[in-house]
Design an enzyme around this catalytic site. Sequence first.
Site: not given
Ligand code: PLP
Length: 393
Positions: A89-90, A169, A199, A219-221, A257, A339
């Site tokens: 996501g970042t 989030n 989210q 973001s996949g996770h 790739t 973070c």
């Molecule tokens: N944006 C939001 C709202 C998030 O909650 C997060 C991660 O928790 C991110 C971006 C960043 O995603 P990633 O951890 O996949 O870089």
Amino acid sequence: MDSPLKHHFDPAERPDCLDVSPERLNPMTAAQLERELEAALEAMTEGYGNPSSGYALGQAAAAALKEHRAAVAGRLGCAPEELVFTSCGTEGDNWAVRAAADYGRRKGRHIITTAIEHAAVLEPVKALAAQGYEVTYLKPDRSGHVSPDALRAALRPDTVLVSMMLVNNELGTLLPVAEAAQAIRDAGSPALLHCDAVQAFLKVPFTPAELGVDLLTLSGHKIRAPKGIGVQYIRRGLNLKPLLTGGGQEGGLRPGTEPTAQAAALAAACAAWEGDYPARIQELKEYALGSLSAVPGLEIVSRGDAPHICAVSLPGYPSEMLVRELSDRGVYVSSGSACHRGKPSHVFAALGLPKRTLMGVLRVSFSPESTRADVDALAGGLTEITKTRIAAR
Ligand code: PLP
């Protein structure tokens, strides 16, 4: 089929999706995680060709990747061609902010975002500000909501980007993204609209077209796919500057790739995410809000509009201590965005909470495997802490 990973597979080692007691995974969830692992394993052991190669194995990998992209597009409600696989996501947020600014470079240097975006948006915006962009940060009210009228008032002829998340989030609040799109249209603004929907995906119903966004980040996770994969939606017809330059993969927008195993697992995670999860999680959150209200002195900071996040505070108790004490009891909550560990969260700070309330904030999130027993452990743990520790005045 018996997975070759069977004996190494311990779902409890996946605590990122389980903010409350990771120890207990119901068998159904474990089976779903195993499906993801099998998909990734298959991509690595059988379908290990390079999708860019012309030989059969490579072409099979390309065909599989196409299917995985279509699976994600199906859940998101867009065309597969509008999706680019990223690493997280970042990456998507950074790319969207920088590329949107570049896209509008001849039209202006004004950006609108909110004070409660994730750092993945705020940091590249800050970098643009250092290069001379003017930034308007929309402030939330005390409940964590941002007013669409504030956005209308902030729009200027030289606004080139509006970046607004769909679900916050830390608070679980919904932001008025569709209203922002309408405001941009009404003003005839050249601004691109980016939405961080990390989210929101599969937790609240939306499609990029319904929201009216140009760019959207996933973001996949957050839906149990492995870490290391994200998805960027780019509205069809939008000629965005590539993130990287190289061998032309991902339509030349994000060459490199392709992460075939992660894409396979992401597609499996999308398929495994069941329609009733949001309602189930919401019901548990309501139960939690009821139980937590009985903890002496506890304040509800945000009930959250999205089903899976709420925020509470035990005023006068340092949240880092609460996180540690609860962790010792097997309950995992956070004091804010992961973070920002150790630092006060800019999101809670933006609400203008009293100092003691701010000191004791906790973000509580729920996943499909969270249970009432987890909630009871959380409420019980907090009650115990209030009996054994003295709050700061
Ligand atoms: N944006 C939001 C709202 C998030 O909650 C997060 C991660 O928790 C991110 C971006 C960043 O995603 P990633 O951890 O996949 O870089």
